[in-house]
Design a protein around this motif. Structure first.
Motif, PDB file in Angstrom:
ATOM      1  N   GLU A  36       0.824  -1.209   0.000  1.00  0.00           N
ATOM      2  CA  GLU A  36       0.000   0.000   0.000  1.00  0.00           C
ATOM      3  C   GLU A  36       0.862   1.264   0.000  1.00  0.00           C
ATOM      4  OE1 GLU A  36      -3.405   0.404  -0.239  1.00  0.00           O
ATOM      5  OE2 GLU A  36      -3.181  -1.675  -0.849  1.00  0.00           O
ATOM      6  N   THR A  38       3.891   1.546  -1.275  1.00  0.00           N
ATOM      7  CA  THR A  38       4.465   1.675  -2.616  1.00  0.00           C
ATOM      8  C   THR A  38       3.463   2.310  -3.573  1.00  0.00           C
ATOM      9  OG1 THR A  38       5.922  -0.236  -2.297  1.00  0.00           O
ATOM     10  CG2 THR A  38       5.435   0.405  -4.572  1.00  0.00           C
ATOM     11  N   LYS A  39       2.200   1.882  -3.505  1.00  0.00           N
ATOM     12  CA  LYS A  39       1.147   2.457  -4.352  1.00  0.00           C
ATOM     13  C   LYS A  39       0.973   3.946  -4.058  1.00  0.00           C
ATOM     14  CE  LYS A  39      -1.614  -1.803  -4.776  1.00  0.00           C
ATOM     15  NZ  LYS A  39      -2.914  -2.437  -4.431  1.00  0.00           N
ATOM     16  N   ALA A  40       0.972   4.288  -2.769  1.00  0.00           N
ATOM     17  CA  ALA A  40       0.770   5.682  -2.379  1.00  0.00           C
ATOM     18  C   ALA A  40       1.936   6.554  -2.838  1.00  0.00           C
ATOM     19  CB  ALA A  40       0.611   5.779  -0.860  1.00  0.00           C
ATOM     20  N   LEU A  42       3.963   6.023  -5.404  1.00  0.00           N
ATOM     21  CA  LEU A  42       3.884   6.162  -6.864  1.00  0.00           C
ATOM     22  C   LEU A  42       2.777   7.133  -7.257  1.00  0.00           C
ATOM     23  CD1 LEU A  42       4.370   2.445  -7.952  1.00  0.00           C
ATOM     24  CD2 LEU A  42       6.013   4.309  -8.206  1.00  0.00           C
ATOM     25  N   GLU A  43       1.691   7.115  -6.505  1.00  0.00           N
ATOM     26  CA  GLU A  43       0.549   7.981  -6.830  1.00  0.00           C
ATOM     27  C   GLU A  43       0.900   9.460  -6.724  1.00  0.00           C
ATOM     28  OE1 GLU A  43      -3.983   8.776  -5.153  1.00  0.00           O
ATOM     29  OE2 GLU A  43      -3.080   6.789  -4.941  1.00  0.00           O
ATOM     30  N   VAL A  44       1.748   9.811  -5.768  1.00  0.00           N
ATOM     31  CA  VAL A  44       2.094  11.229  -5.579  1.00  0.00           C
ATOM     32  C   VAL A  44       3.323  11.641  -6.389  1.00  0.00           C
ATOM     33  CG1 VAL A  44       1.100  11.240  -3.277  1.00  0.00           C
ATOM     34  CG2 VAL A  44       3.546  10.817  -3.541  1.00  0.00           C
ATOM     35  N   ARG A  48       9.790   4.473  -6.101  1.00  0.00           N
ATOM     36  CA  ARG A  48      10.022   3.621  -4.924  1.00  0.00           C
ATOM     37  C   ARG A  48      11.496   3.296  -4.728  1.00  0.00           C
ATOM     38  NH1 ARG A  48      11.148   1.846  -0.951  1.00  0.00           N
ATOM     39  NH2 ARG A  48      10.163   0.251   0.356  1.00  0.00           N
ATOM     40  N   ARG A 167      -7.070   6.946   3.762  1.00  0.00           N
ATOM     41  CA  ARG A 167      -6.031   6.941   2.732  1.00  0.00           C
ATOM     42  C   ARG A 167      -5.826   8.317   2.089  1.00  0.00           C
ATOM     43  NH1 ARG A 167      -4.704   5.881  -2.599  1.00  0.00           N
ATOM     44  NH2 ARG A 167      -2.935   4.427  -2.835  1.00  0.00           N
ATOM     45  N   ILE A 171      -2.291  10.349   1.422  1.00  0.00           N
ATOM     46  CA  ILE A 171      -1.929  10.828   0.080  1.00  0.00           C
ATOM     47  C   ILE A 171      -1.655  12.323   0.106  1.00  0.00           C
ATOM     48  CG2 ILE A 171      -2.763  11.165  -2.276  1.00  0.00           C
ATOM     49  CD1 ILE A 171      -1.975   8.305  -1.663  1.00  0.00           C
ATOM     50  N   LYS A 175       1.885  14.081  -0.703  1.00  0.00           N
ATOM     51  CA  LYS A 175       1.983  15.108  -1.746  1.00  0.00           C
ATOM     52  C   LYS A 175       2.736  16.322  -1.219  1.00  0.00           C
ATOM     53  CE  LYS A 175      -2.057  14.075  -4.638  1.00  0.00           C
ATOM     54  NZ  LYS A 175      -3.396  14.555  -5.079  1.00  0.00           N
ATOM     55  N   TYR A 178       6.269  15.440  -1.324  1.00  0.00           N
ATOM     56  CA  TYR A 178       6.776  15.449  -2.700  1.00  0.00           C
ATOM     57  C   TYR A 178       7.015  16.876  -3.192  1.00  0.00           C
ATOM     58  CZ  TYR A 178       7.254  14.457  -7.660  1.00  0.00           C
ATOM     59  OH  TYR A 178       7.734  14.388  -8.955  1.00  0.00           O
TER      60      TYR A 178
END
Length: 227
Positions: A36, A38-40, A42-44, A48, A167, A171, A175, A178
């Motif tokens: 989860e 890793t998905k988060a 990549l989403e922002v 990884r 979630r 995120i 962000k 990021y």
């Protein structure tokens, strides 16, 4: 227990404590939470392979609750507790802190994501990730790094799988991290020394309020007053 990721990563995510499965595996985020996260990431926008994950504690927290490492009241303080930035902590916190110092020296991250209460206290000296989330602070851990890494505080990561409805909060926090990583909204918020007046007289209250009003008139900075 060792960190999870490449030693050449430029971003370090610090969790509060490992799970029982993490302790067995020997590294954090070894199970569903790792997927989860890793998905988060990549989403922002994070890659990884450029993110390393570690934790403050190196063993499972008592009662599976990382906050239990801190004495929340005077009656909870034992002979084992020691002071860290005004908070009384159990020995396992200081053991993890020494490992964390060595990992920061080894990896030399440019950005640290403190995901949780213990992580925020360890690297930024503040308690309460929910209160400080989104803040950008300097890393307080002494090191030989030429550039002191920025610390972005986020909510604790385990809610990614324990409370899926939260979630979007994670995120949004990632962000924010990021944005700091790519250079947007660059600003360091330094924690100013807090001063308390216990049981002030009416004259003292009026004097302090007058001084604060004068400061507000003379500067554009925002002032915080806790009553």
């Amino acid at each position: 227990m060792r960190y999870n990721g490449s030693p050449t990563a430029k971003v370090m995510v610090i969790m509060d404590a490992p799970s029982k499965k993490d302790v067995i595996a020997g590294f954090p985020c070894s199970s569903y939470l790792g997927t989860e996260l890793t998905k988060a990431l990549l989403e922002v926008g994070f890659v990884r392979s450029n993110v390393v994950v570690t934790s403050v504690l190196r063993e499972e927290a008592p009662y599976d609750e990382p906050r239990s490492v801190r004495a929340n009241a005077k009656r909870e303080i034992s002979l084992l507790h020691r002071d860290y930035k005004g908070h009384m902590m159990l020995p396992m916190f200081f053991t993890g802190l020494e490992y964390l110092k060595r990992e920061i020296e080894e990896i030399r991250p440019q950005l640290i994501v403190a995901a949780g209460d213990l992580a925020a206290l360890a690297v930024a000296g503040v308690w309460g990730a929910a209160k400080w989330r989104g803040s950008v602070l300097p890393c307080i851990i002494p090191s030989t790094l030429e550039v002191n890494p920025k610390v972005v505080i986020t909510h604790k990561l385990p809610i990614l799988h324990t409370f899926p409805d939260w979630r979007p909060v994670i995120i949004r926090d990632l962000k924010r991290a990021y944005q700091e990583w790519v250079g947007e909204n660059w600003k360091i918020y330094r924690v100013k020394e807090q001063k308390y007046i216990i049981k002030p007289s009416f004259a003292t209250v009026m004097q302090v309020l007058t001084i604060l009003q004068q400061q507000l008139d003379a500067t554009k900075e925002r002032l915080a007053l806790a009553i």
